[in-house]
Design a protein around this motif. Structure first.
Motif, PDB file in Angstrom:
ATOM      1  N   VAL A 101      -3.559   4.882   3.246  1.00  0.00           N
ATOM      2  CA  VAL A 101      -3.784   3.477   2.937  1.00  0.00           C
ATOM      3  C   VAL A 101      -4.875   3.385   1.878  1.00  0.00           C
ATOM      4  O   VAL A 101      -5.962   3.923   2.058  1.00  0.00           O
ATOM      5  N   VAL A 102      -4.565   2.719   0.767  1.00  0.00           N
ATOM      6  CA  VAL A 102      -5.521   2.546  -0.322  1.00  0.00           C
ATOM      7  C   VAL A 102      -6.081   1.131  -0.237  1.00  0.00           C
ATOM      8  O   VAL A 102      -5.324   0.164  -0.155  1.00  0.00           O
ATOM      9  N   SER A 103      -7.414   1.048  -0.259  1.00  0.00           N
ATOM     10  CA  SER A 103      -8.050  -0.266  -0.206  1.00  0.00           C
ATOM     11  C   SER A 103      -9.040  -0.421  -1.348  1.00  0.00           C
ATOM     12  O   SER A 103      -9.542   0.561  -1.884  1.00  0.00           O
ATOM     13  N   GLU A 104      -9.300  -1.673  -1.677  1.00  0.00           N
ATOM     14  CA  GLU A 104     -10.241  -1.998  -2.736  1.00  0.00           C
ATOM     15  C   GLU A 104     -11.468  -2.620  -2.080  1.00  0.00           C
ATOM     16  O   GLU A 104     -11.355  -3.604  -1.344  1.00  0.00           O
ATOM     17  N   VAL A 105     -12.636  -2.032  -2.345  1.00  0.00           N
ATOM     18  CA  VAL A 105     -13.874  -2.474  -1.722  1.00  0.00           C
ATOM     19  C   VAL A 105     -14.841  -2.920  -2.805  1.00  0.00           C
ATOM     20  O   VAL A 105     -15.074  -2.198  -3.776  1.00  0.00           O
ATOM     21  N   ARG A 106     -15.402  -4.091  -2.614  1.00  0.00           N
ATOM     22  CA  ARG A 106     -16.455  -4.568  -3.527  1.00  0.00           C
ATOM     23  C   ARG A 106     -17.793  -4.215  -2.897  1.00  0.00           C
ATOM     24  O   ARG A 106     -18.074  -4.610  -1.781  1.00  0.00           O
ATOM     25  N   THR A 133      -9.259   5.647  -0.076  1.00  0.00           N
ATOM     26  CA  THR A 133      -8.012   6.019   0.585  1.00  0.00           C
ATOM     27  C   THR A 133      -8.331   6.494   1.999  1.00  0.00           C
ATOM     28  O   THR A 133      -9.144   7.390   2.191  1.00  0.00           O
ATOM     29  N   TYR A 134      -7.680   5.885   2.957  1.00  0.00           N
ATOM     30  CA  TYR A 134      -7.814   6.275   4.358  1.00  0.00           C
ATOM     31  C   TYR A 134      -6.541   7.005   4.764  1.00  0.00           C
ATOM     32  O   TYR A 134      -5.439   6.586   4.421  1.00  0.00           O
ATOM     33  N   THR A 135      -6.698   8.099   5.510  1.00  0.00           N
ATOM     34  CA  THR A 135      -5.548   8.886   5.952  1.00  0.00           C
ATOM     35  C   THR A 135      -5.482   8.862   7.473  1.00  0.00           C
ATOM     36  O   THR A 135      -6.477   9.144   8.142  1.00  0.00           O
ATOM     37  N   LYS A 159       4.103  -1.328  -1.664  1.00  0.00           N
ATOM     38  CA  LYS A 159       3.188  -1.946  -2.628  1.00  0.00           C
ATOM     39  C   LYS A 159       2.334  -3.036  -2.007  1.00  0.00           C
ATOM     40  O   LYS A 159       1.163  -3.154  -2.319  1.00  0.00           O
ATOM     41  N   LYS A 160       2.917  -3.861  -1.164  1.00  0.00           N
ATOM     42  CA  LYS A 160       2.192  -4.992  -0.563  1.00  0.00           C
ATOM     43  C   LYS A 160       2.659  -5.194   0.864  1.00  0.00           C
ATOM     44  O   LYS A 160       3.701  -4.696   1.261  1.00  0.00           O
ATOM     45  N   GLY A 161       1.875  -5.972   1.604  1.00  0.00           N
ATOM     46  CA  GLY A 161       2.318  -6.401   2.927  1.00  0.00           C
ATOM     47  C   GLY A 161       1.893  -5.537   4.085  1.00  0.00           C
ATOM     48  O   GLY A 161       2.247  -5.828   5.226  1.00  0.00           O
ATOM     49  N   THR A 162       1.130  -4.467   3.856  1.00  0.00           N
ATOM     50  CA  THR A 162       0.670  -3.615   4.951  1.00  0.00           C
ATOM     51  C   THR A 162      -0.481  -4.312   5.666  1.00  0.00           C
ATOM     52  O   THR A 162      -1.422  -4.782   5.036  1.00  0.00           O
ATOM     53  N   LYS A 163      -0.392  -4.372   6.999  1.00  0.00           N
ATOM     54  CA  LYS A 163      -1.428  -5.025   7.788  1.00  0.00           C
ATOM     55  C   LYS A 163      -1.889  -4.091   8.901  1.00  0.00           C
ATOM     56  O   LYS A 163      -1.085  -3.388   9.501  1.00  0.00           O
ATOM     57  N   GLN A 164      -3.198  -4.116   9.168  1.00  0.00           N
ATOM     58  CA  GLN A 164      -3.746  -3.293  10.236  1.00  0.00           C
ATOM     59  C   GLN A 164      -3.689  -4.046  11.557  1.00  0.00           C
ATOM     60  O   GLN A 164      -3.956  -5.248  11.617  1.00  0.00           O
ATOM     61  N   GLN A 181      -9.849  -4.871   1.015  1.00  0.00           N
ATOM     62  CA  GLN A 181      -8.480  -5.391   1.023  1.00  0.00           C
ATOM     63  C   GLN A 181      -7.494  -4.245   0.831  1.00  0.00           C
ATOM     64  O   GLN A 181      -7.653  -3.423  -0.069  1.00  0.00           O
ATOM     65  N   ILE A 182      -6.459  -4.198   1.670  1.00  0.00           N
ATOM     66  CA  ILE A 182      -5.434  -3.152   1.564  1.00  0.00           C
ATOM     67  C   ILE A 182      -4.589  -3.419   0.323  1.00  0.00           C
ATOM     68  O   ILE A 182      -4.047  -4.507   0.148  1.00  0.00           O
ATOM     69  N   LYS A 183      -4.473  -2.411  -0.544  1.00  0.00           N
ATOM     70  CA  LYS A 183      -3.686  -2.532  -1.763  1.00  0.00           C
ATOM     71  C   LYS A 183      -2.290  -1.933  -1.582  1.00  0.00           C
ATOM     72  O   LYS A 183      -1.289  -2.597  -1.782  1.00  0.00           O
ATOM     73  N   THR A 184      -2.239  -0.648  -1.259  1.00  0.00           N
ATOM     74  CA  THR A 184      -0.955   0.040  -1.086  1.00  0.00           C
ATOM     75  C   THR A 184      -1.013   0.942   0.133  1.00  0.00           C
ATOM     76  O   THR A 184      -2.097   1.238   0.642  1.00  0.00           O
TER      77      THR A 184
END
Length: 185
Positions: free
Chosen positions: A160-165, A6-8, A114-119, A143-146
């Motif tokens: 911003v919540v992202s999923e990192v592999r 999570t990024y703030t 839920k979706k569609g957020t872009k940096q 990838q940005i999730k929410t």
């Protein structure tokens, strides 16, 4: 392995963004309270309404003239509000929380995407909300999730919540590291 981060970010002060934030927040509170009232009246009549049943009712409500302000808010944001209500009822019935309260101005401080957020270079583009500029715009890994806009005492923040592999730390699974501590400094 997959990590959730999570990024703030703090938003720059902007009257247009603040006005829109408070309008959306009021609409989300309204949807929450109407969904709660609908769910309670249906329960009193012996009918159990699911989260999906309440979300299906949003589309006809947007077509009514006196509820036309619902069109201004992104549909997935309104769906997320109903999911929030459903989660609070589930927590209550599993004895993890108290009975869900009505959404008041004092207690209701956030809404999500839920979706569609872009940096972007200066901030983020939020679905139907528009572009918001943020302080210390660092790039997001994964990838940005929410995303969620939150009102705090010193301003509006974007979470911003992202999923990192990530790869495993050790290339060889048989390697072991031992911390011996500091014996002499």
């Amino acid at each position: 392995r997959t990590l959730i981060r999570t990024y703030t970010y703090k938003l720059y002060r902007n009257r247009r963004v603040e006005r829109k934030f408070y309008q959306w927040l009021g609409t989300c509170r309204y949807v929450y309270n109407i969904a709660k009232a609908t769910k309670e009246s249906a329960y009193d009549a012996g009918v159990s309404l699911s989260c999906y049943d309440l979300q299906k009712q949003l589309t006809p409500c947007k077509k009514e003239e006196e509820l036309s302000f619902l069109k201004e808010v992104h549909s997935q944001t309104l769906q997320e509000v109903i999911e929030r209500l459903d989660k609070s009822y589930k927590n209550f019935f599993s004895k993890r929380a108290k009975y869900p309260k009505w959404a008041s101005r004092k207690s209701w401080r956030s809404f999500g995407f839920k979706k569609g957020t872009k940096q972007t270079n200066k901030g983020f583009t939020l679905p139907k909300f528009g572009e918001v500029k943020v302080h210390n715009n660092r790039s997001i890994k994964g990838q940005i999730k929410t995303a969620r806009l939150v009102k705090k005492a010193d301003g509006i923040y974007l979470h911003v919540v992202s999923e990192v592999r990530e790869r495993a730390y050790c290339a060889n699974e048989s390697q072991v590291g031992v911390d011996m501590g500091i014996t002499y400094f």
